[in-house]
Design a protein around this motif. Structure first.
Motif, mmCIF file in Angstrom:
data_model
loop_
_atom_site.group_PDB
_atom_site.id
_atom_site.type_symbol
_atom_site.label_atom_id
_atom_site.label_comp_id
_atom_site.label_asym_id
_atom_site.label_seq_id
_atom_site.Cartn_x
_atom_site.Cartn_y
_atom_site.Cartn_z
ATOM 1 N N PRO A 192 0.896 -1.258 0.131
ATOM 2 C CA PRO A 192 0.134 0.098 -0.020
ATOM 3 C C PRO A 192 0.988 1.370 -0.016
ATOM 4 C CG PRO A 192 -1.072 -1.638 1.770
ATOM 5 C CD PRO A 192 0.449 -2.181 1.192
ATOM 6 N N ALA A 193 2.042 1.335 0.819
ATOM 7 C CA ALA A 193 2.928 2.530 0.942
ATOM 8 C C ALA A 193 3.485 2.746 -0.749
ATOM 9 C CB ALA A 193 3.936 2.344 1.803
ATOM 10 N N ALA A 194 3.717 1.854 -1.350
ATOM 11 C CA ALA A 194 4.281 1.758 -2.716
ATOM 12 C C ALA A 194 3.283 2.249 -3.485
ATOM 13 C CB ALA A 194 4.826 0.324 -3.058
ATOM 14 N N MET A 195 2.176 1.819 -3.485
ATOM 15 C CA MET A 195 1.049 2.363 -4.439
ATOM 16 C C MET A 195 0.743 3.971 -4.083
ATOM 17 S SD MET A 195 -1.731 -0.638 -5.129
ATOM 18 C CE MET A 195 -1.841 -1.081 -3.331
ATOM 19 N N LEU A 196 0.915 4.146 -2.816
ATOM 20 C CA LEU A 196 0.756 5.544 -2.417
ATOM 21 C C LEU A 196 1.538 6.399 -2.972
ATOM 22 C CD1 LEU A 196 -0.666 5.835 1.350
ATOM 23 C CD2 LEU A 196 -1.593 6.971 -0.840
ATOM 24 N N ALA A 197 3.063 6.128 -2.690
ATOM 25 C CA ALA A 197 4.020 6.761 -3.097
ATOM 26 C C ALA A 197 4.094 7.177 -4.741
ATOM 27 C CB ALA A 197 5.369 6.317 -2.746
ATOM 28 N N ILE A 198 3.641 6.007 -5.437
ATOM 29 C CA ILE A 198 3.875 5.874 -6.896
ATOM 30 C C ILE A 198 2.639 6.765 -7.335
ATOM 31 C CG2 ILE A 198 3.477 4.834 -8.867
ATOM 32 C CD1 ILE A 198 5.337 2.515 -7.758
ATOM 33 N N ALA A 199 1.562 6.553 -6.795
ATOM 34 C CA ALA A 199 0.301 7.514 -7.112
ATOM 35 C C ALA A 199 0.787 9.103 -7.095
ATOM 36 C CB ALA A 199 -0.681 7.118 -6.369
ATOM 37 N N GLY A 200 1.289 9.241 -6.043
ATOM 38 C CA GLY A 200 1.724 10.533 -5.656
ATOM 39 C C GLY A 200 2.725 10.974 -6.569
ATOM 40 N N SER A 201 3.522 10.219 -7.069
ATOM 41 C CA SER A 201 4.580 10.743 -7.718
ATOM 42 C C SER A 201 3.953 10.972 -9.355
ATOM 43 C CB SER A 201 5.968 9.955 -7.918
ATOM 44 O OG SER A 201 5.759 8.907 -7.509
ATOM 45 N N LEU A 202 3.288 9.920 -9.548
ATOM 46 C CA LEU A 202 2.534 9.909 -10.814
ATOM 47 C C LEU A 202 1.538 11.281 -11.094
ATOM 48 C CD1 LEU A 202 1.947 8.515 -13.531
ATOM 49 C CD2 LEU A 202 0.051 7.324 -12.478
ATOM 50 N N LEU A 203 0.978 11.708 -10.265
ATOM 51 C CA LEU A 203 0.043 12.778 -10.146
ATOM 52 C C LEU A 203 1.208 14.073 -10.318
ATOM 53 C CD1 LEU A 203 -2.449 12.391 -7.385
ATOM 54 C CD2 LEU A 203 -3.137 13.114 -9.771
ATOM 55 N N ALA A 204 2.082 14.186 -9.508
ATOM 56 C CA ALA A 204 2.925 15.270 -9.621
ATOM 57 C C ALA A 204 3.776 15.213 -10.923
ATOM 58 C CB ALA A 204 4.158 14.851 -8.555
ATOM 59 N N THR A 205 4.311 14.190 -11.673
ATOM 60 C CA THR A 205 4.544 14.283 -12.976
ATOM 61 C C THR A 205 3.882 14.735 -13.910
ATOM 62 O OG1 THR A 205 5.994 12.069 -12.233
ATOM 63 C CG2 THR A 205 6.004 12.979 -14.629
ATOM 64 N N VAL A 206 2.479 14.337 -13.874
ATOM 65 C CA VAL A 206 1.417 14.596 -14.697
ATOM 66 C C VAL A 206 1.457 16.230 -14.674
ATOM 67 C CG1 VAL A 206 -1.002 14.697 -15.387
ATOM 68 C CG2 VAL A 206 0.506 12.623 -15.045
ATOM 69 N N ALA A 207 0.997 16.733 -13.444
ATOM 70 C CA ALA A 207 1.009 18.067 -13.006
ATOM 71 C C ALA A 207 2.168 18.994 -13.842
ATOM 72 C CB ALA A 207 0.795 18.303 -11.754
ATOM 73 N N ALA A 208 3.200 18.277 -13.491
ATOM 74 C CA ALA A 208 4.613 18.949 -14.149
ATOM 75 C C ALA A 208 4.767 19.044 -15.451
ATOM 76 C CB ALA A 208 5.698 18.341 -13.503
ATOM 77 N N GLY A 209 4.134 17.872 -16.054
ATOM 78 C CA GLY A 209 4.127 17.909 -17.492
ATOM 79 C C GLY A 209 3.246 19.061 -18.076
ATOM 80 N N VAL A 210 2.072 19.139 -17.425
ATOM 81 C CA VAL A 210 0.959 19.940 -17.962
ATOM 82 C C VAL A 210 1.898 21.514 -17.593
ATOM 83 C CG1 VAL A 210 -1.129 20.962 -17.575
ATOM 84 C CG2 VAL A 210 -0.821 18.543 -17.594
ATOM 85 N N LEU A 211 2.439 21.714 -16.562
ATOM 86 C CA LEU A 211 3.027 22.763 -16.654
ATOM 87 C C LEU A 211 4.022 23.496 -17.450
ATOM 88 C CD1 LEU A 211 3.655 23.345 -12.669
ATOM 89 C CD2 LEU A 211 2.681 24.774 -13.838
ATOM 90 N N VAL A 212 4.830 22.338 -17.935
ATOM 91 C CA VAL A 212 5.917 22.569 -18.954
ATOM 92 C C VAL A 212 4.982 23.172 -20.086
ATOM 93 C CG1 VAL A 212 7.360 21.415 -20.575
ATOM 94 C CG2 VAL A 212 7.451 20.992 -18.092
ATOM 95 N N THR A 213 3.929 22.593 -20.634
ATOM 96 C CA THR A 213 3.118 23.143 -21.556
ATOM 97 C C THR A 213 2.612 24.486 -21.483
ATOM 98 O OG1 THR A 213 1.070 22.181 -21.130
ATOM 99 C CG2 THR A 213 2.470 20.864 -22.278
ATOM 100 N N GLN A 214 2.692 25.051 -20.262
ATOM 101 C CA GLN A 214 2.029 26.251 -20.097
ATOM 102 C C GLN A 214 2.911 27.378 -20.578
ATOM 103 O OE1 GLN A 214 -1.282 26.965 -17.877
ATOM 104 N NE2 GLN A 214 -1.486 24.767 -18.923
ATOM 105 N N ASP A 215 4.039 27.268 -20.695
ATOM 106 C CA ASP A 215 4.774 28.264 -21.303
ATOM 107 C C ASP A 215 4.853 29.534 -20.504
ATOM 108 O OD1 ASP A 215 5.414 29.861 -24.524
ATOM 109 O OD2 ASP A 215 6.789 29.029 -23.012
ATOM 110 N N VAL A 216 5.584 29.600 -19.541
ATOM 111 C CA VAL A 216 5.598 30.842 -18.817
ATOM 112 C C VAL A 216 6.511 31.813 -19.039
ATOM 113 C CG1 VAL A 216 3.971 30.169 -16.723
ATOM 114 C CG2 VAL A 216 6.483 29.597 -16.747
ATOM 115 N N ALA A 217 7.291 31.691 -20.149
ATOM 116 C CA ALA A 217 8.563 32.041 -20.346
ATOM 117 C C ALA A 217 8.025 33.868 -20.252
ATOM 118 C CB ALA A 217 8.852 31.830 -21.909
ATOM 119 N N GLY A 218 8.989 34.463 -19.579
ATOM 120 C CA GLY A 218 9.054 35.942 -19.668
ATOM 121 C C GLY A 218 8.137 36.242 -18.652
ATOM 122 N N GLN A 219 7.189 35.674 -17.885
ATOM 123 C CA GLN A 219 6.228 36.120 -17.191
ATOM 124 C C GLN A 219 6.252 35.023 -15.801
ATOM 125 O OE1 GLN A 219 4.382 38.340 -15.903
ATOM 126 N NE2 GLN A 219 4.108 39.567 -17.541
ATOM 127 N N ALA A 220 7.042 35.271 -14.908
ATOM 128 C CA ALA A 220 7.054 34.427 -13.625
ATOM 129 C C ALA A 220 5.703 34.689 -12.702
ATOM 130 C CB ALA A 220 8.326 34.932 -12.818
#
Lengths: 599, 98, 183
Positions: A34-62
């Motif tokens: 269960p802990a393994a599943m929780l951890a992986i679920a957490g990092s999966l969510l984080a990765t997806v979120a990070a991936g979407v963030l990359v596409t957001q393109d905040v270049a120039g506007q912090a």
């Protein structure tokens, strides 16, 4: 709250929740999976979120979303929140992706652990991802420091994961106190900044001497965390931790946090020219010295550890040359190919049940996928075009040459040659040649382990293509052109590989190997640190403990004893005899009368 | 008949009561001494009622009532003491020791 | 001056001397009787001080009630062997010192105070007293009644007969009486 901020918060909250639940609900941890599943679920969510963030393109506007922390007199002492810009988003993506890959890999790699141990491992991983993201997304140096310290703690916990092994426990303590010592620099830098500017931001114009002092202090901490000479000695020992941990923390992310910090605080470092010169030389020396040591190691993980030190030296040198971009670029590519190399090594280790290359050999045929991906990583590390490592290393060499003259450039070029050379040695000893007895029964690792290998191989090969995008985000340009530096670098890489293949396939040894091995065994730097620890730090600790036990505690105990004794001395007044009490009343009344009559 | 003389006599009476309070071993004797002291206080009140018009006399009535109540309860306690120890010596009531 | 002294001495003989006997005599019964004399002396002084009602109340309540109570108390708590108890030696000194100290301080205060402005005044009559109980001192009057009730109840509760705790003198006496060996 905008979408970007919410996504950033997901990268923080998801692993935190996974870690928190694993901690407060012991059954999740004790049953392992269960802990393994929780951890992986957490990092999966984080990765997806990070991936979407990359596409957001905040270049120039912090984007900066914070809440004040510790509000005093209407103003907060510092701020907690996130800062999203072209510096933090790529790093966030790299960290989350590599963490996810490592965690998935660990599912199979750690399968020989007891369920309790397994669960504890994944809980730590979740905590690590949260801590690292806290550092990456920090809006000011205070939160960065918090994340910095947290990852240091998790590093300690994970290096010493098999704490019943004395060598592991010792390595964990060594890593912890060495980095903690260096972190004093960070702390003093925070104090300095606060007294001078009233805040912890890197985005301020300071007087030259203040900027130099602050940058120098922060760099001390960077030297500790990113294993620069002479504080590099903890990193090879940190290989006592499980291999996925070595991949994630001690190659891709945590040790790179020092480099990231300098990139993050570039406005500050740009004002500190002396410190930058220092960084250049420290980085270069580290790169050369540790590459030499990596040449004579027999433990495959130690080779990679020294290699990490060396590459970090490259990054630091780039930063010292004033090019935050080059350092950052190499950080990114290094994260991918080094993690790949470590996970590949882990695959081999898991199969052969040994870290030593003398127990390996001929595994190319038995473990083809591992061999293929590992080779890709090795080529990228060596800097063979058109792999990612070549692009980033090239950027570094160009930056160094452009700003700092020929000597560092030449040294780094030589180091590139050495890098290719020792990686060739690893390839030969591990995958080519005749298998040793121990490797006779080796077989390819399960898909759960090879999957991440393949996944990491993609950016290892093609990561160079992201260079221009990253450069634009940081406000510079990346030009790929045909010039002296790229040509020489490619030659160094190919030449190094070729020579080592030729040498080691024939069973030979490198020139000066004996000398280097003797140097490594002598470990003068290591012994100096050990002496400092045993001779200075521990006695100091004992002295402080004595003061605490006998003076501070003694004072408290003395007060208690005094109170009891006084009580015992006064107690006989309560005789129990009525007449005595009556006498007391009369005397008291008398005293009052006298007092009254006096006025 | 002067106020001063009266006050001095009352004080002397009170002091005698104090002597008895501190000296006697029997519980009942203690109560007797307390009676003497209360009496002295009442005397002072009445004296001031005569010299100066202070409202001493009603006060004395109340003081009397209080003293009577105190004697009643005190004697009950003495009785308890006697039942427990067979004697009324004050040393026997020494359970409030430190 | 000498008139004052004479009066003082007279008053002292009236109340002081009997009081001394109260606190010094060994026999408790005698002590109680001397207390009665003291209280009577006080009643005389009240009468001299134009407080006739109080004098009467003094005799009725104190001499009549309290003294009777005391006699009962003495009788019930008699020790069966000896009935006199020596007064402790060391405490006599300390008691005397405290008493003398008290007298000294207050006497000194009295002599220092200018009492000449206090002149004899008309004392309240019995009717005045009675009325004062109902008007200015009504609350105190009621409270005093409650106090007396409380005293009665507590005295009854404390003194009521119950089975004696084994091991105390009372149980020993009781069993001795039952066995027929006690006087």
């Amino acid at each position: 709250m905008s979408l970007s901020v919410m996504l950033a918060l997901v990268t923080l909250v998801a692993p935190l929740v996974a870690a928190f639940l694993s901690v407060v609900i012991p059954p999740l941890r004790h049953r392992g999976a269960p802990a393994a599943m929780l951890a992986i679920a957490g990092s999966l969510l984080a990765t997806v979120a990070a991936g979407v963030l990359v596409t957001q393109d905040v270049a120039g506007q912090a984007i900066r979303a914070t809440v004040p922390w510790m509000v005093l007199q209407g103003r907060g002492l510092g701020e907690i929140g996130v800062r999203l810009d072209a510096v933090s988003i790529p790093m966030l993506a790299v960290v989350c992706l590599v963490a996810l890959a490592v965690q998935v890999y660990s599912v199979a790699y750690m399968d020989r652990e007891t369920p309790r141990s397994y669960g504890r491992y994944f809980a730590y991983h979740a905590l690590f991802l949260f801590s690292m993201n806290t550092l990456v997304l920090a809006p000011d140096l205070l939160q960065a420091f918090a994340g910095w310290e947290l990852v240091g703690l998790v590093s300690y916990l994970l290096i010493g994961f098999h704490f019943d092994r004395p060598s592991a426990a010792r390595a964990a303590v060594k890593a912890f106190w060495m980095t903690k010592l260096a972190d004093m620099g960070f702390l003093f830098a925070l104090l300095l900044l606060f007294t001078r500017t009233g805040a912890f931001s890197w985005d301020v114009a300071l007087r030259p001497e203040v900027a130099e002092a602050a940058a120098a202090l922060i760099f001390v901490a960077v030297m500790g965390k990113s294993a620069q000479f002479p504080l590099h000695v903890w990193l090879p020992d940190a290989m006592e931790g499980p291999t996925p941990v070595s991949a994630l923390l001690h190659a891709a992310t945590m040790v790179a946090a020092g480099v990231y910090l300098v990139v993050r605080a570039d406005p500050l470092f740009a004002q500190a020219h002396w410190v930058q010169s220092g960084m250049l030389w420290v980085g270069t020396i580290t790169a050369v010295f540790t590459a030499l040591l990596g040449l004579v190691q027999n433990d495959i993980k130690r080779v990679l550890a020294y290699s990490t030190c060396s590459q970090l030296g490259f990054m630091v040198a780039a930063l010292g040359a004033g090019s935050a971009f080059a350092g950052y670029f190499h950080l990114g590519t290094h994260a991918f190919f080094k993690a790949l190399l470590f996970l590949g090594a882990g695959s081999v280790i898991h199969s052969v049940h040994s870290n030593f290359m003398t127990d390996m050999g001929g595994l190319g045929r038995k473990m083809p996928l591992t061999a293929l991906t590992f080779s890709a990583g090795a080529l990228s590390l060596a800097g063979v075009p058109p792999f990612a490592g070549f692009a980033s290393k090239d950027a570094i060499l160009l930056a160094v040459q452009g700003r700092a003259g020929w000597v560092p450039w030449a040294l780094l070029l030589a180091t590139a040659f050495l890098t290719a050379f020792y990686m060739g040695r690893v390839l030969v000893l591990t995958f080519l040649g005749k298998p040793s007895p121990a490797a006779a029964h080796a077989h390819e690792s399960p898909a759960v382990m090879t999957g991440p290998l393949v996944a990491l191989a993609v950016p290892t090969v093609a990561g160079g293509l992201l260079g221009p995008w990253l450069a634009r985000g940081l406000g510079t340009e990346l030009h790929l052109h045909l010039g002296l530096t790229p040509v020489l670098a490619s030659l160094a890489a190919l030449g190094g590989l070729g020579l080592s293949l030729a040498l080691y396939l024939r069973g030979g040894e490198a020139p000066l190997a004996a000398t280097l091995a003797a140097l490594d065994r002598a470990s003068l730097i290591d012994r100096t640190w050990a002496f400092g620890y045993r001779g200075v730090l521990l006695p100091l600790g004992s002295a402080v403990r004595w003061v605490d036990r006998y003076l501070v505690d003694g004072l408290m105990n003395g007060l208690g004893w005094g109170t009891l004794e006084t009580g015992a001395a006064i107690r006989p007044i309560q005789t129990g005899r009525t007449r005595d009490y009556a006498l007391a009343v009369v005397l008291g009344a008398l005293a009052l009368l006298v007092l009254g009559a006096w006025r | 008949m002067t106020l001063r003389a009266l006050l001095l006599v009352a004080t002397a009476l009170f002091s005698i009561g104090i002597y008895g309070l501190l000296t006697r071993r029997q519980a009942v004797a203690l109560l007797l001494s307390i009676e003497v002291m209360a009496n002295a206080a009442n005397l002072v009140f009445v004296a001031f009622a005569r010299f100066g018009g202070a409202p001493g006399q009603p006060l004395v009535l109340f003081a009397l009532a209080i003293t009577v109540a105190e004697v009643a309860v005190g004697l009950a306690l003495v009785l308890l003491l006697y039942r427990r120890h067979g004697d009324t010596l004050l040393e026997l009531a020494s359970e409030a020791k430190g | 001056m000498s008139a004052e002294l004479g009066f003082g001495l007279l008053a002292f003989v009236l109340v002081g001397l009997p009081a001394i006997r109260v606190v010094t005599c060994r026999d408790l019964v005698r002590g109680v009787l001397w207390l009665a004399v003291t209280l009577l002396g006080t009643a005389v002084l009240y009468a001299l001080l134009r407080a006739p009602f109080l004098a009467g109340v003094q005799v009725l309540t104190y001499v009549g009630g309290v003294v009777t109570l005391m006699v009962f108390g003495v009788m019930v708590t008699r020790k069966h062997e000896a009935s006199t108890v020596p007064v402790d030696g060391t405490n006599k000194v300390r008691g005397a010192l405290a008493a003398l100290g008290f007298f000294g301080v207050v006497a000194w205060a009295i002599f220092r105070t200018d009492l000449s402005s206090l002149l004899p005044v008309e004392t309240p009559s019995t009717q005045d007293l009675a009325l004062s109980l109902l008007d200015p001192y009504l609350l105190a009057f009621e409270v005093a009644s409650v106090l007396l009730l409380a005293a009665i109840v507590s005295a009854v509760v404390l003194a009521r007969r119950r089975d004696p705790v084994p091991g105390t003198a009372e149980s020993v006496q009781r069993s001795a009486i039952q066995e027929g060996s006690a006087p």
